[in-house]
Motif scaffolding. Structure first.
Motif, short mmCIF file in Angstrom:
data_model
loop_
_atom_site.label_atom_id
_atom_site.label_comp_id
_atom_site.label_asym_id
_atom_site.label_seq_id
_atom_site.Cartn_x
_atom_site.Cartn_y
_atom_site.Cartn_z
N ARG A 132 0.84 -1.19 0.00
CA ARG A 132 0.00 0.00 0.00
C ARG A 132 0.88 1.24 0.00
O ARG A 132 1.91 1.30 0.66
CB ARG A 132 -0.89 0.01 1.23
CG ARG A 132 -1.99 -1.02 1.20
CD ARG A 132 -2.93 -0.92 2.38
NE ARG A 132 -2.93 0.41 2.96
CZ ARG A 132 -3.02 0.66 4.27
NH1 ARG A 132 -3.11 -0.34 5.11
NH2 ARG A 132 -3.02 1.88 4.73
N LEU A 133 0.45 2.25 -0.74
CA LEU A 133 1.18 3.50 -0.83
C LEU A 133 1.38 4.13 0.55
O LEU A 133 2.47 4.57 0.89
CB LEU A 133 0.45 4.48 -1.75
CG LEU A 133 1.09 5.85 -1.92
CD1 LEU A 133 2.42 5.74 -2.64
CD2 LEU A 133 0.16 6.77 -2.66
N ALA A 134 0.34 4.13 1.37
CA ALA A 134 0.42 4.73 2.71
C ALA A 134 1.48 4.03 3.57
O ALA A 134 2.20 4.69 4.32
CB ALA A 134 -0.93 4.68 3.38
N THR A 176 4.38 16.03 -2.90
CA THR A 176 3.48 15.47 -3.90
C THR A 176 3.45 16.37 -5.11
O THR A 176 3.36 17.58 -5.00
CB THR A 176 2.05 15.33 -3.33
OG1 THR A 176 2.11 14.50 -2.17
CG2 THR A 176 1.11 14.70 -4.34
N SER A 228 0.03 12.86 -9.07
CA SER A 228 -0.16 11.58 -8.40
C SER A 228 1.16 11.01 -7.90
O SER A 228 1.17 10.00 -7.20
CB SER A 228 -0.80 10.58 -9.37
OG SER A 228 0.06 10.32 -10.45
N PRO A 261 0.96 5.69 -7.18
CA PRO A 261 -0.02 4.65 -6.86
C PRO A 261 -0.70 4.07 -8.09
O PRO A 261 -0.85 4.76 -9.10
CB PRO A 261 -1.04 5.39 -5.99
CG PRO A 261 -0.97 6.80 -6.49
CD PRO A 261 0.47 7.02 -6.87
N THR A 262 -1.09 2.82 -7.98
CA THR A 262 -1.95 2.20 -9.00
C THR A 262 -3.39 2.60 -8.68
O THR A 262 -3.65 3.27 -7.69
CB THR A 262 -1.82 0.67 -8.98
OG1 THR A 262 -2.27 0.20 -7.71
CG2 THR A 262 -0.39 0.23 -9.22
N LYS A 263 -4.31 2.13 -9.48
CA LYS A 263 -5.73 2.43 -9.22
C LYS A 263 -6.20 1.84 -7.90
O LYS A 263 -7.14 2.34 -7.29
CB LYS A 263 -6.58 1.89 -10.37
CG LYS A 263 -6.38 2.63 -11.66
CD LYS A 263 -7.19 2.04 -12.78
CE LYS A 263 -6.90 2.77 -14.07
NZ LYS A 263 -7.59 2.20 -15.21
N GLU A 264 -5.55 0.78 -7.45
CA GLU A 264 -5.93 0.12 -6.20
C GLU A 264 -5.27 0.76 -4.99
O GLU A 264 -5.44 0.29 -3.86
CB GLU A 264 -5.56 -1.37 -6.25
CG GLU A 264 -6.29 -2.17 -7.31
CD GLU A 264 -5.65 -2.05 -8.68
OE1 GLU A 264 -4.43 -1.80 -8.76
OE2 GLU A 264 -6.37 -2.18 -9.68
N GLY A 265 -4.44 1.79 -5.17
CA GLY A 265 -3.77 2.46 -4.06
C GLY A 265 -2.49 1.77 -3.63
O GLY A 265 -2.01 1.99 -2.52
N LYS A 266 -1.95 0.94 -4.49
CA LYS A 266 -0.70 0.24 -4.19
C LYS A 266 0.44 0.86 -5.00
O LYS A 266 0.21 1.55 -5.98
CB LYS A 266 -0.84 -1.24 -4.51
CG LYS A 266 -1.98 -1.87 -3.75
CD LYS A 266 -1.89 -3.35 -3.72
CE LYS A 266 -3.11 -3.91 -3.05
NZ LYS A 266 -2.87 -4.38 -1.74
#
Length: 76
Positions: free
Chosen positions: A22-24, A39, A42, A57-62
């Motif tokens: 996950r990006l976070a 930032t 994106s 990030p990807t669309k899934e937030g990864k």
């Protein structure tokens, strides 16, 4: 180091999990290690001294798999 940071570090070292970060979590880990974040659109650009990491990030937030490999090569 906190337990969460240690768990993220162990996961980053595991090559089988390159597309499951996950990006976070990655941002939290790098911030704990002293990386400064900004930032631009994106993209998350993290710097420490003269080193720079760009994560997106990807669309899934990864985080993208190739970027995790770049992080692993730079840090470990």
């Amino acid at each position: 180091m906190s337990d969460k940071v240690e768990k993220i570090e162990a996961a980053l070292k595991d090559r089988n999990r390159d597309k499951n970060h996950r990006l976070a979590d990655v941002e939290h880990y790098l911030s704990a290690k002293g990386w400064a974040a900004r930032t631009k659109g994106s993209h998350r650009i993290l710097t420490k001294g003269t080193m720079m990491i760009n994560i997106q990030p990807t669309k899934e937030g990864k985080v993208k798999g190739y970027q995790i490999r770049q992080i692993r090569k730079l840090l470990f």
